[in-house]
Design a protein around this motif. Structure first.
Motif, PDB file in Angstrom:
ATOM      1  N   VAL A  29       0.838  -1.202   0.000  1.00 26.72           N
ATOM      2  CA  VAL A  29       0.000   0.000   0.000  1.00 26.72           C
ATOM      3  C   VAL A  29       0.871   1.248   0.000  1.00 26.72           C
ATOM      4  CG1 VAL A  29      -1.694   1.308   1.353  1.00 26.72           C
ATOM      5  CG2 VAL A  29      -1.873  -1.183   1.204  1.00 26.72           C
ATOM      6  N   ALA A  30       0.562   2.161  -0.910  1.00 25.66           N
ATOM      7  CA  ALA A  30       1.237   3.460  -0.967  1.00 25.66           C
ATOM      8  C   ALA A  30       0.270   4.520  -0.462  1.00 25.66           C
ATOM      9  CB  ALA A  30       1.656   3.781  -2.393  1.00 25.66           C
ATOM     10  N   VAL A  76       0.217  -0.858  -4.793  1.00 24.60           N
ATOM     11  CA  VAL A  76       1.427  -0.790  -5.588  1.00 24.60           C
ATOM     12  C   VAL A  76       1.915  -2.228  -5.776  1.00 24.60           C
ATOM     13  CG1 VAL A  76       3.854  -0.079  -5.574  1.00 24.60           C
ATOM     14  CG2 VAL A  76       2.120   1.492  -4.790  1.00 24.60           C
ATOM     15  N   ARG A  77       2.261  -2.563  -6.996  1.00 21.53           N
ATOM     16  CA  ARG A  77       2.845  -3.873  -7.311  1.00 21.53           C
ATOM     17  C   ARG A  77       4.346  -3.665  -7.455  1.00 21.53           C
ATOM     18  NH1 ARG A  77       3.671  -6.502 -12.488  1.00 21.53           N
ATOM     19  NH2 ARG A  77       3.737  -8.753 -12.175  1.00 21.53           N
ATOM     20  N   HIS A  86       8.408  -0.620  -9.347  1.00 16.48           N
ATOM     21  CA  HIS A  86       6.999  -0.842  -9.028  1.00 16.48           C
ATOM     22  C   HIS A  86       6.107  -0.249 -10.102  1.00 16.48           C
ATOM     23  CE1 HIS A  86       7.840   3.189  -7.604  1.00 16.48           C
ATOM     24  NE2 HIS A  86       6.547   3.432  -7.697  1.00 16.48           N
ATOM     25  N   GLU A  87       4.826  -0.594 -10.012  1.00 12.90           N
ATOM     26  CA  GLU A  87       3.812  -0.035 -10.900  1.00 12.90           C
ATOM     27  C   GLU A  87       2.509   0.068 -10.128  1.00 12.90           C
ATOM     28  OE1 GLU A  87       3.400  -2.644 -14.234  1.00 12.90           O
ATOM     29  OE2 GLU A  87       2.505  -4.250 -13.050  1.00 12.90           O
ATOM     30  N   HIS A  88       1.552   0.779 -10.709  1.00 11.04           N
ATOM     31  CA  HIS A  88       0.271   1.036 -10.065  1.00 11.04           C
ATOM     32  C   HIS A  88      -0.833   0.263 -10.764  1.00 11.04           C
ATOM     33  CE1 HIS A  88       2.046   4.461  -7.978  1.00 11.04           C
ATOM     34  NE2 HIS A  88       2.703   4.644  -9.106  1.00 11.04           N
ATOM     35  N   PRO A  89      -1.496  -0.658 -10.064  1.00 11.39           N
ATOM     36  CA  PRO A  89      -2.652  -1.320 -10.676  1.00 11.39           C
ATOM     37  C   PRO A  89      -3.862  -0.395 -10.803  1.00 11.39           C
ATOM     38  CG  PRO A  89      -1.837  -2.567  -8.782  1.00 11.39           C
ATOM     39  CD  PRO A  89      -1.110  -1.253  -8.806  1.00 11.39           C
ATOM     40  N   ALA A 106       0.958 -11.677  -1.921  1.00  6.07           N
ATOM     41  CA  ALA A 106       1.280 -12.344  -3.189  1.00  6.07           C
ATOM     42  C   ALA A 106       0.271 -11.946  -4.271  1.00  6.07           C
ATOM     43  CB  ALA A 106       1.301 -13.851  -3.008  1.00  6.07           C
ATOM     44  N   ARG A 107      -0.982 -11.704  -3.860  1.00  6.16           N
ATOM     45  CA  ARG A 107      -2.047 -11.254  -4.788  1.00  6.16           C
ATOM     46  C   ARG A 107      -2.759 -10.081  -4.149  1.00  6.16           C
ATOM     47  NH1 ARG A 107      -2.740 -16.095  -3.705  1.00  6.16           N
ATOM     48  NH2 ARG A 107      -2.125 -17.801  -5.016  1.00  6.16           N
ATOM     49  N   LEU A 108      -3.418  -9.296  -4.976  1.00  6.96           N
ATOM     50  CA  LEU A 108      -4.227  -8.205  -4.424  1.00  6.96           C
ATOM     51  C   LEU A 108      -5.289  -8.771  -3.506  1.00  6.96           C
ATOM     52  CD1 LEU A 108      -4.876  -5.788  -7.417  1.00  6.96           C
ATOM     53  CD2 LEU A 108      -3.738  -5.251  -5.277  1.00  6.96           C
TER      54      LEU A 108
END
Length: 112
Positions: A29-30, A76-77, A86-89, A106-108
């Protein structure tokens, strides 16, 4: 020569980021802590933690329709070998999520 090096470095960094994000990734979490204009663009700055280490970055949000609200939380992944990658889903974190595992998920988590 410097322009060629800069373009080459940018291409390498992008390829490395894509390679790492195809490997083992987790979610955390960001939290948005600042909104500002940088060179005319709307930018939201955020921070997230992995294994107790703090990471910071920014995201241009003009194309998202405006600022991310201050204090808002977003998934954030991140790449396990290098959490700075990282990237933003694009999913906000619901208020029901109150604790984040130190190594992330491991998963959202399911949306409640």
């Amino acid at each position: 020569m410097p322009v060629t090096f800069g373009a080459g470095w940018t291409a390498y960094a992008s390829a490395n980021k894509n390679r790492l994000l195809r490997g083992e990734c987790r979610y955390t979490v960001a939290r948005v802590y600042e909104n500002r204009r940088i060179k005319g663009a709307k930018v939201s700055r955020y921070t997230y933690q992995v294994q107790g280490k703090r990471y910071e970055d920014k995201q241009e949000v003009d194309w998202l329709g405006g600022w991310r609200p201050l204090g808002s939380r977003w998934y954030v992944r991140f790449a396990v070998p290098d959490p700075d990658i990282h990237e933003h889903p694009g999913r906000p974190v619901p208020d029901s999520v109150t604790q984040v595992p130190p190594a992330g998920w491991a998963r959202l988590p399911p949306a409640w």
